[in-house]
Design an enzyme around this catalytic site. Sequence first.
Site, PDB file in Angstrom:
ATOM      1  CG  ASP A  13     -19.563  21.093  59.141  1.00 38.61           C
ATOM      2  OD1 ASP A  13     -18.705  20.322  58.685  1.00 38.61           O
ATOM      3  OD2 ASP A  13     -20.368  20.770  60.037  1.00 38.61           O
ATOM      4  CE  LYS A  16     -12.695  22.846  58.303  1.00 41.02           C
ATOM      5  NZ  LYS A  16     -14.120  23.018  58.670  1.00 41.02           N
ATOM      6  N   GLY A  40     -15.632  16.199  57.605  1.00 40.23           N
ATOM      7  CA  GLY A  40     -16.293  15.877  56.342  1.00 40.23           C
ATOM      8  C   GLY A  40     -16.155  17.085  55.448  1.00 40.23           C
ATOM      9  CG  HIS A  41     -12.971  18.785  54.807  1.00 42.24           C
ATOM     10  ND1 HIS A  41     -11.648  19.062  54.996  1.00 42.24           N
ATOM     11  CD2 HIS A  41     -13.559  18.959  56.024  1.00 42.24           C
ATOM     12  CE1 HIS A  41     -11.445  19.384  56.265  1.00 42.24           C
ATOM     13  NE2 HIS A  41     -12.577  19.318  56.911  1.00 42.24           N
ATOM     14  CD  GLN A 223     -12.210  18.306  63.439  1.00 49.31           C
ATOM     15  OE1 GLN A 223     -11.009  18.342  63.633  1.00 49.31           O
ATOM     16  NE2 GLN A 223     -12.764  17.380  62.696  1.00 49.31           N
TER      17      GLN A 223
HETATM   18  P1  GDP Z   1     -15.960  21.855  55.608  1.00 50.13           P
HETATM   19  O1  GDP Z   1     -16.091  20.756  56.585  1.00 50.13           O
HETATM   20  O2  GDP Z   1     -15.500  23.135  56.223  1.00 50.13           O
HETATM   21  O3  GDP Z   1     -15.133  21.500  54.408  1.00 50.13           O
HETATM   22  O4  GDP Z   1     -17.437  22.139  55.067  1.00 50.13           O
HETATM   23  P2  GDP Z   1     -18.507  21.009  54.619  1.00 50.13           P
HETATM   24  O5  GDP Z   1     -18.087  20.423  53.331  1.00 50.13           O
HETATM   25  O6  GDP Z   1     -18.799  20.090  55.743  1.00 50.13           O
HETATM   26  O7  GDP Z   1     -19.795  21.908  54.477  1.00 50.13           O
HETATM   27  C1  GDP Z   1     -19.883  22.929  53.533  1.00 50.13           C
HETATM   28  C2  GDP Z   1     -21.042  22.608  52.562  1.00 50.13           C
HETATM   29  O8  GDP Z   1     -21.382  23.765  51.852  1.00 50.13           O
HETATM   30  C3  GDP Z   1     -20.653  21.591  51.511  1.00 50.13           C
HETATM   31  O9  GDP Z   1     -21.795  20.841  51.160  1.00 50.13           O
HETATM   32  C4  GDP Z   1     -20.209  22.448  50.326  1.00 50.13           C
HETATM   33  O10 GDP Z   1     -20.388  21.814  49.070  1.00 50.13           O
HETATM   34  C5  GDP Z   1     -21.132  23.625  50.450  1.00 50.13           C
HETATM   35  N1  GDP Z   1     -20.573  24.917  50.054  1.00 50.13           N
HETATM   36  C6  GDP Z   1     -19.274  25.347  50.137  1.00 50.13           C
HETATM   37  N2  GDP Z   1     -19.195  26.642  49.766  1.00 50.13           N
HETATM   38  C7  GDP Z   1     -20.452  27.035  49.452  1.00 50.13           C
HETATM   39  C8  GDP Z   1     -21.009  28.284  49.045  1.00 50.13           C
HETATM   40  O11 GDP Z   1     -20.350  29.294  48.908  1.00 50.13           O
HETATM   41  N3  GDP Z   1     -22.368  28.312  48.835  1.00 50.13           N
HETATM   42  C9  GDP Z   1     -23.159  27.223  49.004  1.00 50.13           C
HETATM   43  N4  GDP Z   1     -24.465  27.344  48.786  1.00 50.13           N
HETATM   44  N5  GDP Z   1     -22.648  26.022  49.392  1.00 50.13           N
HETATM   45  C10 GDP Z   1     -21.318  25.945  49.627  1.00 50.13           C
HETATM   46  P1  IMO Z   2     -15.195  19.557  59.615  1.00 53.28           P
HETATM   47  O1  IMO Z   2     -13.748  19.350  59.376  1.00 53.28           O
HETATM   48  C1  IMO Z   2     -18.468  20.147  62.474  1.00 53.28           C
HETATM   49  C2  IMO Z   2     -17.997  18.245  66.392  1.00 53.28           C
HETATM   50  C3  IMO Z   2     -19.010  17.162  66.710  1.00 53.28           C
HETATM   51  C4  IMO Z   2     -19.112  17.361  68.215  1.00 53.28           C
HETATM   52  C5  IMO Z   2     -17.679  17.692  68.621  1.00 53.28           C
HETATM   53  C6  IMO Z   2     -16.885  16.505  69.145  1.00 53.28           C
HETATM   54  O2  IMO Z   2     -16.077  18.890  58.622  1.00 53.28           O
HETATM   55  O3  IMO Z   2     -15.513  21.008  59.799  1.00 53.28           O
HETATM   56  P2  IMO Z   2     -15.712  14.462  67.920  1.00 53.28           P
HETATM   57  O4  IMO Z   2     -16.297  13.338  67.122  1.00 53.28           O
HETATM   58  O5  IMO Z   2     -14.711  15.273  67.201  1.00 53.28           O
HETATM   59  O6  IMO Z   2     -15.226  14.018  69.273  1.00 53.28           O
HETATM   60  O7  IMO Z   2     -16.979  15.421  68.235  1.00 53.28           O
HETATM   61  O8  IMO Z   2     -17.060  18.186  67.463  1.00 53.28           O
HETATM   62  N1  IMO Z   2     -17.257  18.054  65.138  1.00 53.28           N
HETATM   63  C7  IMO Z   2     -17.524  18.729  64.001  1.00 53.28           C
HETATM   64  N2  IMO Z   2     -18.505  19.611  63.718  1.00 53.28           N
HETATM   65  N3  IMO Z   2     -17.526  19.853  61.557  1.00 53.28           N
HETATM   66  C8  IMO Z   2     -16.527  18.994  61.840  1.00 53.28           C
HETATM   67  O9  IMO Z   2     -15.488  18.770  60.997  1.00 53.28           O
HETATM   68  C9  IMO Z   2     -16.506  18.351  63.093  1.00 53.28           C
HETATM   69  N4  IMO Z   2     -15.702  17.444  63.688  1.00 53.28           N
HETATM   70  C10 IMO Z   2     -16.153  17.287  64.931  1.00 53.28           C
HETATM   71  O10 IMO Z   2     -20.229  17.408  66.062  1.00 53.28           O
HETATM   72  O11 IMO Z   2     -19.890  18.492  68.511  1.00 53.28           O
HETATM   73 MG    MG Z   3     -17.512  19.420  57.294  1.00 55.71          MG
END
Ligand code: GDP
Ligand code: IMO
Ligand code: MG
Length: 431
Positions: A13, A16, A40-41, A223
């Site tokens: 999270d 990416k 979840g991106h 991840q």
């Molecule tokens: P990922 O799994 O690495 O793609 O990250 P996620 O999408 O799960 O979580 C990142 C969250 O932060 C998402 O809701 C994005 O829309 C938000 N986000 C990404 N970059 C920024 C930033 O620079 N500032 C803020 N405030 N939010 C951001």
């Molecule tokens: P993105 O791509 C954050 C974590 C779960 C748990 C561990 C194992 O959005 O960054 P799993 O279901 O993979 O067997 O769970 O890994 N986990 C993540 N945490 N971002 C993710 O993906 C994750 N994918 C798995 O919360 O701790």
């Molecule tokens: Mg994510």
Amino acid sequence: MPGWVIVGTQWGDEGKGKITDYIAKDFDYIVRFQGGNNAGHTIVIDGEKFKFHLIPSGILRPGKIVVIGNGVVIDLAVLRKEIEDLKSKGVDVSGLRISNRANIIMKYHRLLDGAEEVFRGGGSIGTTKRGIGPAYSDRAARAGIRVGDLFSPALKEKVDFVVSLKNKVLKDVYGIDEKLNPNEIYAELLEHRDCIKEYVTDTAMLLNNALDEGKKVLFEGAQGTMLDIEHGTYPYTTSSHTISASACIGTGVPPRKIDKVIGVAKAYTTREGSGPFPTELSGDIGEYMRKMGGEFGTTTGRPRRCGWLDLAIVRYACMLNGIDEIVITKLDVLGGIKRIKVCVGYDLDGKRIDYPPSTSHEYDRCVPIYEEIEGWDRMERDEWAEICKKGYDAMPEGAKNYVELIEEFCKVPVSMISVGPERSMTIIKHD
Ligand code: GDP
Ligand code: IMO
Ligand code: MG
């Protein structure tokens, strides 16, 4: 050779998805190589939020080929829903390609994921319960059903065998009496097959040919480094390799065709499931980060654990992934915190260590060693938007010091800073 890899440097999270979407404009192919719909991106474009679990974040750039590589485990129902949702929003998905070697997440994988978590009790991993671990276990046990099997005359026989085995495990080991019907599962697979068959191909051939022709390929990690099955905080990890080397295994592209690795680091640290997290904050500042950063799981909705930036792990990630450039995300979230701490190492039983230890029980005993710097005022979105237009030098002094501290500590340049979810909220830092 224009193969670039994007990886998360923390526990996932990191943003990416946003960074992949941003960089994707200059690439022809965008490829997922590991994980599944545990990822979840989130991408925000013109105020509209898109959440991707399986489809690479490049899909929103018209004309790109987006590939789900062989290293991904695919829940076909989730994939179909993602395709349908995109189509309903008018997004062209004709550039999607799915590896015929990718393993399929089956209903019994989801059931087993939940059952294993219950069985672990207090030691549960906090998985996303999407069946990821059991699907990768079956791959290693050579009991997986792959996308290519959907087209095989032996599919029915394979399903009958695996389902009867899983029914026995579910009942005899976990006491789950939900007898799975192999005929229903087979019929479901055929229905999925008919809906995805136009996208299925040998993606290793596709990508190698593309690279040989001089096309640009961007590999999108899911991840983060600390969730890597071997290099992360085992057993509190996911079940795939999340580091850059996995881009090769998970696509069939050899290492010499990759020439850059970009590490995405959130300006603070978050973690979704259980396991060690030395810089976790339980008080007001952690709450402030969660609120300002909207730190709730994209896949599960769970509140994310929040804490100070842990540079010991970011530096470790730089080493494991061979990171050439760091992208810092969510720097905007830290505005308004008077004094900001960063972890630069740990005290483990009275001894200083500079890297995460190999076992979770040692990591649990690690006490972070902090450096502290002056923060900067909280700024509204409009103020950051102005700075994005002006460039790096216009950033508040405190924020620049923070970025430069990260560079100095990791000995890796920061190439970009993200200060909001949208594409425009991005600052390119030339060094
Ligand atoms: P990922 O799994 O690495 O793609 O990250 P996620 O999408 O799960 O979580 C990142 C969250 O932060 C998402 O809701 C994005 O829309 C938000 N986000 C990404 N970059 C920024 C930033 O620079 N500032 C803020 N405030 N939010 C951001
Ligand atoms: P993105 O791509 C954050 C974590 C779960 C748990 C561990 C194992 O959005 O960054 P799993 O279901 O993979 O067997 O769970 O890994 N986990 C993540 N945490 N971002 C993710 O993906 C994750 N994918 C798995 O919360 O701790
Ligand atoms: Mg994510």
